[in-house]
Design a protein around this motif. Sequence first.
Motif, PDB file in Angstrom:
ATOM      1  N   ALA A 232     -14.484 -42.418 -25.060  1.00  0.00           N
ATOM      2  CA  ALA A 232     -13.895 -41.280 -24.340  1.00  0.00           C
ATOM      3  C   ALA A 232     -13.613 -40.125 -25.293  1.00  0.00           C
ATOM      4  CB  ALA A 232     -12.623 -41.714 -23.622  1.00  0.00           C
ATOM      5  N   ARG A 233     -13.168 -40.455 -26.494  1.00  0.00           N
ATOM      6  CA  ARG A 233     -12.902 -39.417 -27.493  1.00  0.00           C
ATOM      7  C   ARG A 233     -14.190 -38.721 -27.896  1.00  0.00           C
ATOM      8  NH1 ARG A 233     -10.185 -40.575 -33.470  1.00  0.00           N
ATOM      9  NH2 ARG A 233     -10.137 -38.399 -34.189  1.00  0.00           N
ATOM     10  N   VAL A 234     -15.247 -39.489 -28.078  1.00  0.00           N
ATOM     11  CA  VAL A 234     -16.539 -38.912 -28.439  1.00  0.00           C
ATOM     12  C   VAL A 234     -17.021 -37.961 -27.349  1.00  0.00           C
ATOM     13  CG1 VAL A 234     -18.979 -39.423 -28.843  1.00  0.00           C
ATOM     14  CG2 VAL A 234     -17.217 -40.844 -29.899  1.00  0.00           C
ATOM     15  N   GLU A 235     -16.961 -38.419 -26.103  1.00  0.00           N
ATOM     16  CA  GLU A 235     -17.442 -37.585 -24.994  1.00  0.00           C
ATOM     17  C   GLU A 235     -16.585 -36.340 -24.828  1.00  0.00           C
ATOM     18  OE1 GLU A 235     -18.478 -39.589 -21.400  1.00  0.00           O
ATOM     19  OE2 GLU A 235     -19.071 -41.418 -22.445  1.00  0.00           O
ATOM     20  N   SER A 236     -15.288 -36.447 -25.081  1.00  0.00           N
ATOM     21  CA  SER A 236     -14.419 -35.281 -24.990  1.00  0.00           C
ATOM     22  C   SER A 236     -14.788 -34.241 -26.041  1.00  0.00           C
ATOM     23  CB  SER A 236     -12.960 -35.711 -25.162  1.00  0.00           C
ATOM     24  OG  SER A 236     -12.101 -34.587 -25.173  1.00  0.00           O
ATOM     25  N   LEU A 237     -15.067 -34.694 -27.256  1.00  0.00           N
ATOM     26  CA  LEU A 237     -15.461 -33.775 -28.313  1.00  0.00           C
ATOM     27  C   LEU A 237     -16.795 -33.104 -28.000  1.00  0.00           C
ATOM     28  CD1 LEU A 237     -14.481 -35.914 -31.432  1.00  0.00           C
ATOM     29  CD2 LEU A 237     -13.527 -33.690 -30.855  1.00  0.00           C
ATOM     30  N   LEU A 238     -17.750 -33.890 -27.516  1.00  0.00           N
ATOM     31  CA  LEU A 238     -19.082 -33.346 -27.222  1.00  0.00           C
ATOM     32  C   LEU A 238     -19.069 -32.410 -26.025  1.00  0.00           C
ATOM     33  CD1 LEU A 238     -21.324 -36.501 -27.809  1.00  0.00           C
ATOM     34  CD2 LEU A 238     -21.012 -34.543 -29.336  1.00  0.00           C
ATOM     35  N   SER A 239     -18.049 -32.514 -25.182  1.00  0.00           N
ATOM     36  CA  SER A 239     -17.983 -31.664 -23.992  1.00  0.00           C
ATOM     37  C   SER A 239     -17.811 -30.188 -24.345  1.00  0.00           C
ATOM     38  CB  SER A 239     -16.834 -32.108 -23.075  1.00  0.00           C
ATOM     39  OG  SER A 239     -15.572 -31.865 -23.685  1.00  0.00           O
ATOM     40  N   GLY A 240     -17.440 -29.910 -25.600  1.00  0.00           N
ATOM     41  CA  GLY A 240     -17.324 -28.522 -26.030  1.00  0.00           C
ATOM     42  C   GLY A 240     -18.640 -27.882 -26.406  1.00  0.00           C
ATOM     43  N   VAL A 241     -19.733 -28.644 -26.310  1.00  0.00           N
ATOM     44  CA  VAL A 241     -21.069 -28.129 -26.654  1.00  0.00           C
ATOM     45  C   VAL A 241     -21.891 -28.026 -25.372  1.00  0.00           C
ATOM     46  CG1 VAL A 241     -23.161 -28.521 -27.992  1.00  0.00           C
ATOM     47  CG2 VAL A 241     -20.940 -29.211 -28.925  1.00  0.00           C
ATOM     48  N   PRO A 242     -22.298 -26.828 -24.961  1.00  0.00           N
ATOM     49  CA  PRO A 242     -23.024 -26.667 -23.696  1.00  0.00           C
ATOM     50  C   PRO A 242     -24.269 -27.542 -23.574  1.00  0.00           C
ATOM     51  CG  PRO A 242     -22.292 -24.537 -24.492  1.00  0.00           C
ATOM     52  CD  PRO A 242     -21.976 -25.524 -25.581  1.00  0.00           C
ATOM     53  N   PHE A 243     -25.010 -27.747 -24.668  1.00  0.00           N
ATOM     54  CA  PHE A 243     -26.219 -28.570 -24.603  1.00  0.00           C
ATOM     55  C   PHE A 243     -25.895 -29.984 -24.152  1.00  0.00           C
ATOM     56  CE2 PHE A 243     -28.694 -31.728 -27.133  1.00  0.00           C
ATOM     57  CZ  PHE A 243     -29.849 -31.697 -26.366  1.00  0.00           C
ATOM     58  N   PHE A 244     -24.889 -30.599 -24.741  1.00  0.00           N
ATOM     59  CA  PHE A 244     -24.504 -31.952 -24.350  1.00  0.00           C
ATOM     60  C   PHE A 244     -24.014 -31.977 -22.902  1.00  0.00           C
ATOM     61  CE2 PHE A 244     -24.367 -32.298 -28.944  1.00  0.00           C
ATOM     62  CZ  PHE A 244     -24.882 -33.564 -29.172  1.00  0.00           C
ATOM     63  N   ASN A 245     -23.297 -30.953 -22.497  1.00  0.00           N
ATOM     64  CA  ASN A 245     -22.822 -30.878 -21.106  1.00  0.00           C
ATOM     65  C   ASN A 245     -23.976 -30.823 -20.122  1.00  0.00           C
ATOM     66  OD1 ASN A 245     -20.045 -31.043 -21.312  1.00  0.00           O
ATOM     67  ND2 ASN A 245     -19.775 -28.859 -21.623  1.00  0.00           N
ATOM     68  N   GLU A 246     -24.987 -30.022 -20.446  1.00  0.00           N
ATOM     69  CA  GLU A 246     -26.128 -29.872 -19.543  1.00  0.00           C
ATOM     70  C   GLU A 246     -26.870 -31.192 -19.360  1.00  0.00           C
ATOM     71  OE1 GLU A 246     -30.321 -27.334 -19.202  1.00  0.00           O
ATOM     72  OE2 GLU A 246     -28.748 -26.698 -20.609  1.00  0.00           O
ATOM     73  N   VAL A 247     -27.127 -31.889 -20.463  1.00  0.00           N
ATOM     74  CA  VAL A 247     -27.826 -33.165 -20.368  1.00  0.00           C
ATOM     75  C   VAL A 247     -26.975 -34.187 -19.621  1.00  0.00           C
ATOM     76  CG1 VAL A 247     -28.823 -35.083 -21.683  1.00  0.00           C
ATOM     77  CG2 VAL A 247     -29.177 -32.729 -22.449  1.00  0.00           C
TER      78      VAL A 247
END
Length: 220
Positions: A12-27
């Motif tokens: 959950a911590r990893v996904e929360s951090l990555l959520s700040g990057v639009p590319f990861f959000n889009e995928v």
Amino acid sequence: MKQAEWQRSQQARVESLLSGVPFFNEVSRDDADQRALLLAGTRILEAAPGEVVIRAGAEASGLYFLLRGELWVLGEGTPPPVVYRVSPGEVFGALSLLLATPRSATLKVAEKVAEEDRAKPAVLARLSFADFDQPRVALFSLATRLALFHMLVHQIRWAVEVQRLAAPDAELEAALRKIPVYQGEKGTAQELAALREQARALAALLCRWNDHPRAGPAMT
């Protein structure tokens, strides 16, 4: 710089951090299977204040995203001046990957941020650029690879525009106008090929603009 020990145990911590990057959000939004592959192929790294994360002249292989903290891009001099600051959500290390050249600048974690007494450690995400650029095995889908190159083209073009405003140059502006923009069918292999070519052309132009005497680096 070391891999975060909590990457596997704190999803959950990893996904929360990555959520700040639009590319990861889009995928993540568009394809659950690709999201899982992307998470599996992402290394979460930690670096202490003052630690070098990229050294000028080193061989380039990884594409990085800053998730937490601040990075300084260092120029030439003794001591080396800070010529650019990388903020969370930004991608870095792309230019040398696109141009197949050694790293052009040294980046380190900020030693002090604003008026804070202590600098904070940095958290970064690293992807293997080869998995997206010229993969030997089709690990990521066409849509995922398109998303990555759309992001790179957008960010490099933005950096070029920043430099164009800071240091107008007729020759460089003429070269910018000559870089073709894809007009064909979207979501195709042809679009991906065009984006790869466009990203490299923009990266080469940005490097030229970064060397302009009236401009400083706008992206690495």
